[in-house]
Every structure is written in C-alpha cells, then in structure tokens.
Design a protein around this motif. Structure first.
Motif, mmCIF file in Angstrom:
data_model
loop_
_atom_site.group_PDB
_atom_site.id
_atom_site.type_symbol
_atom_site.label_atom_id
_atom_site.label_comp_id
_atom_site.label_asym_id
_atom_site.label_seq_id
_atom_site.Cartn_x
_atom_site.Cartn_y
_atom_site.Cartn_z
ATOM 1 N N ARG A 222 0.815 -1.216 0.000
ATOM 2 C CA ARG A 222 0.000 0.000 0.000
ATOM 3 C C ARG A 222 0.854 1.273 0.000
ATOM 4 O O ARG A 222 0.340 2.367 0.252
ATOM 5 N N ARG A 223 2.124 1.147 -0.280
ATOM 6 C CA ARG A 223 3.045 2.277 -0.125
ATOM 7 C C ARG A 223 2.675 3.486 -0.988
ATOM 8 O O ARG A 223 2.950 4.627 -0.605
ATOM 9 N N MET A 224 2.065 3.251 -2.147
ATOM 10 C CA MET A 224 1.740 4.369 -3.033
ATOM 11 C C MET A 224 0.646 5.259 -2.449
ATOM 12 O O MET A 224 0.430 6.371 -2.944
ATOM 13 N N GLU A 225 -0.027 4.796 -1.401
ATOM 14 C CA GLU A 225 -1.001 5.645 -0.715
ATOM 15 C C GLU A 225 -0.310 6.776 0.044
ATOM 16 O O GLU A 225 -0.945 7.776 0.389
ATOM 17 N N ARG A 226 0.976 6.580 0.338
ATOM 18 C CA ARG A 226 1.793 7.584 1.030
ATOM 19 C C ARG A 226 1.114 8.076 2.311
ATOM 20 O O ARG A 226 0.947 9.283 2.530
ATOM 21 N N ARG A 227 0.773 7.133 3.176
ATOM 22 C CA ARG A 227 0.190 7.439 4.485
ATOM 23 C C ARG A 227 1.262 7.149 5.535
ATOM 24 O O ARG A 227 1.555 5.999 5.829
ATOM 25 N N PRO A 228 1.876 8.187 6.100
ATOM 26 C CA PRO A 228 3.036 7.987 6.982
ATOM 27 C C PRO A 228 2.733 7.107 8.184
ATOM 28 O O PRO A 228 1.624 7.128 8.743
ATOM 29 N N ILE A 229 3.754 6.349 8.583
ATOM 30 C CA ILE A 229 3.675 5.549 9.800
ATOM 31 C C ILE A 229 5.091 5.268 10.288
ATOM 32 O O ILE A 229 6.007 5.062 9.480
ATOM 33 N N LEU A 230 5.281 5.322 11.603
ATOM 34 C CA LEU A 230 6.565 4.997 12.216
ATOM 35 C C LEU A 230 6.525 3.533 12.658
ATOM 36 O O LEU A 230 5.678 3.146 13.474
ATOM 37 N N ILE A 231 7.418 2.736 12.116
ATOM 38 C CA ILE A 231 7.457 1.301 12.382
ATOM 39 C C ILE A 231 8.506 1.049 13.463
ATOM 40 O O ILE A 231 9.708 1.097 13.195
ATOM 41 N N VAL A 232 8.057 0.825 14.686
ATOM 42 C CA VAL A 232 8.941 0.652 15.833
ATOM 43 C C VAL A 232 9.151 -0.847 16.054
ATOM 44 O O VAL A 232 8.179 -1.599 16.226
ATOM 45 N N ILE A 233 10.406 -1.282 16.048
ATOM 46 C CA ILE A 233 10.709 -2.702 16.206
ATOM 47 C C ILE A 233 11.650 -2.874 17.394
ATOM 48 O O ILE A 233 12.842 -2.559 17.306
ATOM 49 N N ASP A 234 11.091 -3.344 18.505
ATOM 50 C CA ASP A 234 11.922 -3.622 19.675
ATOM 51 C C ASP A 234 12.585 -4.982 19.491
ATOM 52 O O ASP A 234 12.028 -5.876 18.854
ATOM 53 N N GLU A 235 13.793 -5.135 20.067
ATOM 54 C CA GLU A 235 14.593 -6.357 19.867
ATOM 55 C C GLU A 235 14.700 -6.676 18.377
ATOM 56 O O GLU A 235 14.415 -7.785 17.919
#
Length: 362
Positions: A222-235
């Motif tokens: 869905r990247r072409m929708e360009r809806r920002p999101i912060l992807i937080v990955i612990d460990e």
C-alpha cells in the motif's frame, strides 16, 4: 520543530533535554546493552511522540513491554491524562488471553511469504512451489480442514506433496492465523495513533516473524497511498539479523532492507531498537540517520557505530561505557547537536521489566 522533552541534560540537570519530533521522518537506531534502560527509555520517546505529534505508529513488541501503553501511571500529569484518553490506542495480544488477539490471514500473504512459511524454494521445490502459486482460497470462508483435505486428496501429485508439507510442519495449527476473522493488517490500515503487536506469546518460533512479515508486506503493498507511519521494532535483531537462520527470517529481513532503502519517500519510517548494532543487518543499519545510544561496553560495537554514524563526535561515543542506567547520547537529524541525556519518567505502565529475585527464608 516539534519539541519532545525526553528528560534532562547530563551536564545541566535543571535544563530539559529536547529532540525534534518532526525528524522521525528518518530511520532511527536505538541501542544499549542489557541493563542500560534501553526499553524504558524507548517508551519515554514513544509516549512523547504520541502526545506531541500526530504520527501514527506500529510497534512490534516481542517482550510485552508496551502492552499497557493505554494505561497511565497513577502519578501522571492530569493534562497528559486528559489528552491520553482521546488517543486511539490498539493493542493486539498473544502473550495473554486478552482481546483482541493478534491474527493475520495465511491466504493474505504473498506467494513468496507463504513459501517461506512452508520452507519452499521456488527452484529446488519447483513443483510444490508452483502448486502453491496457483492455490486459491477466499479469506472470509477459509476452513483449515477443507483446505488441507483438498490438497491431500488432489489428483495432482504436487498438490498432495504440498498438503503433506503443510500438515507435517503443522502450519495450519499456528494460533497466529485469523481463519476468516479480522487481521492485524486491518487495524494498521485504519491508522489509529498506535497499534501494538504483542508478538511474544506464540509457541512456534516462526510465528512472531510471520506476523511481522504479513503486516510489513501489507504496508509495502500500500506504499503508493503515502500514508506515513513509524514502524517501531523492539529487539530488532530478531527481525533483521545479518545472517537469517530461517526462510521466514530471510524474507522478513529482505522486506526490512527494502523499507530501509526506499520506504522514506513513501512515509514508511523505521525505529529500530536492539542491544548491539552488529546484530542488525548492515543494509538496514546503514540507512539510519538518528542515533540513540545508551551504555555500551563492546569496543567492536562502538567501532561499528562510529563507522555508520560518522557525524557523532568520537569522544561522545567513547563515553558510552561509563553511562549510568537511563543515560543516553542523542545525535543525528532529530537534535541540533549531539547531547547527553538523563531519560525522564514514563507516563504509562511498563509491561515488561526485570523479575525480582526472592529472598531465601532461613
């Protein structure tokens, strides 16, 4: 600038330490050895992002450290309490029976992802992979038994072998699968302020990574929708190691490398937290522009950081082994100049944490 107060400066404890929330439109690397306060400090930053920005977040939480992010501490500021109540916070569980549970749909995975779950190689296992390629199943009507029976009773030998593989690996028994129900991808697509995926409670070691793969694949599609999101990955070393050990881990690492290299222009920004930089794939680490460093004793790890984050003064990196618990170095796009910080208090209840050692009764 969107000021985020995340503690006080080490040099002047009376002065607030501030980073720029608008600069999380870069990939961020967060590290510190065990016992440095890394996860607690990560929580402080995420809370400030929730309060002071409108940036949606996805949190991959392997140790249930953020499952109580919807619950404020009793001593939280009343103004923060009022604002917190208006936030759309969704936690999908696997480590407890609480609802909603974390599920994704097997049939929604891409063919390469399904192949990775089934340990199939498109060349070495060409006939089975081809059978997988042409499988059709409606997600809302998916039934484990009927799906497997249709494969095992097929007139096509490749489909029968595929059915045996799925049965032998017990893939359809994973609690992860939605089986026609709702998927975590739907919660993420809705873009609440934060979706926490509690991935640590699954029994099969491949399930947390398959859950992450399913959600990240959907975001990329869905990247072409360009809806920002912060992807937080612990460990994060469990999701993009330098040398993947399984087919699912390899596919997930490949997806994260793609997001690290190309995701910024689509609003897919990574925030990776781990104990050691050498445990992260170099093609992911090298794309990070922000650094949060807590206590780190390993000369090899500090040398790696110096190489990747060349803009950080060497004398500041060299102080890392002497950091106290809760002290950190911030450098990069989200701070005007590198600063040494004493992390402030959490607003929400910390889900994880060290277990206490009971005293021996005599």
């Amino acid at each position: 600038m969107i000021p985020l107060t995340i503690g006080t400066t080490v040099e002047a404890p009376e002065r607030p330490a501030v980073i720029d929330g608008s600069r999380f439109n870069r990939h961020t690397f967060w590290c510190g050895q065990s016992g440095s306060g890394k996860t607690y400090a990560l929580g402080v930053v995420l809370e400030q992002l929730l309060l002071r920005t409108e940036l949606p977040m996805l949190v991959l939480d392997p140790n249930a450290d953020f499952v109580a992010v919807d619950t404020l501490r009793d001593d939280a500021d009343p103004a923060d309490t009022a604002q917190w109540g208006d936030l759309d916070i969704r936690v999908l569980h696997s480590s407890t029976p609480r609802e909603p549970q974390l599920h994704i749909r097997f049939v929604d995975l891409s063919v390469p992802a399904k192949g990775a779950v089934g340990q199939l190689d498109p060349i070495a296992d060409d006939e089975e992979y081809n059978a997988l390629l042409h499988l059709q199943a409606e997600p809302e009507h998916f039934d484990d038994a009927r799906f497997l029976s249709a494969l095992l009773e097929s007139d096509d030998p490749a489909r029968r072998r595929l059915g045996l593989r799925i049965d032998n690996l017990e893939i359809l028994q994973w609690p992860l699968w939605a089986r026609g129900g709702s998927s975590a991808t739907e919660a993420v697509t809705a873009r609440p302020r934060v979706v926490v995926l509690d991935v640590g409670g699954f029994t099969h070691p491949g399930e947390p990574q398959a859950a992450a793969l399913g959600v990240l694949e959907d975001l990329w599609q869905r990247r072409m929708e360009r809806r920002p999101i912060l992807i937080v990955i612990d460990e994060a070393h469990n999701f993009c190691p330098p040398l993947p050990r399984t087919s699912v881990e390899a596919k997930l690492t490949e997806q994260l490398i793609q997001i690290a290299a190309e995701g910024r222009k689509f609003g897919l920004w990574l925030f990776l937290s781990t104990q050691r930089p050498t445990k992260i794939h170099p093609n992911v680490l090298s794309q990070c522009d922000n650094l949060g460093l807590m206590r780190m004793n390993s000369p090899r790890d500090l040398a790696e950081l110096a190489d990747v984050f060349g803009f950080v003064p060497a004398h500041l990196l060299e102080q890392s082994p002497s950091f106290r618990k809760g002290e950190a170095l911030f450098a990069g796009a989200f701070t005007e100049e590198p600063q040494l910080v004493r992390i402030g208090r959490r607003l929400t209840v910390e889900g994880g944490g060290d277990l206490a050692v009971a005293a021996h009764r005599v």
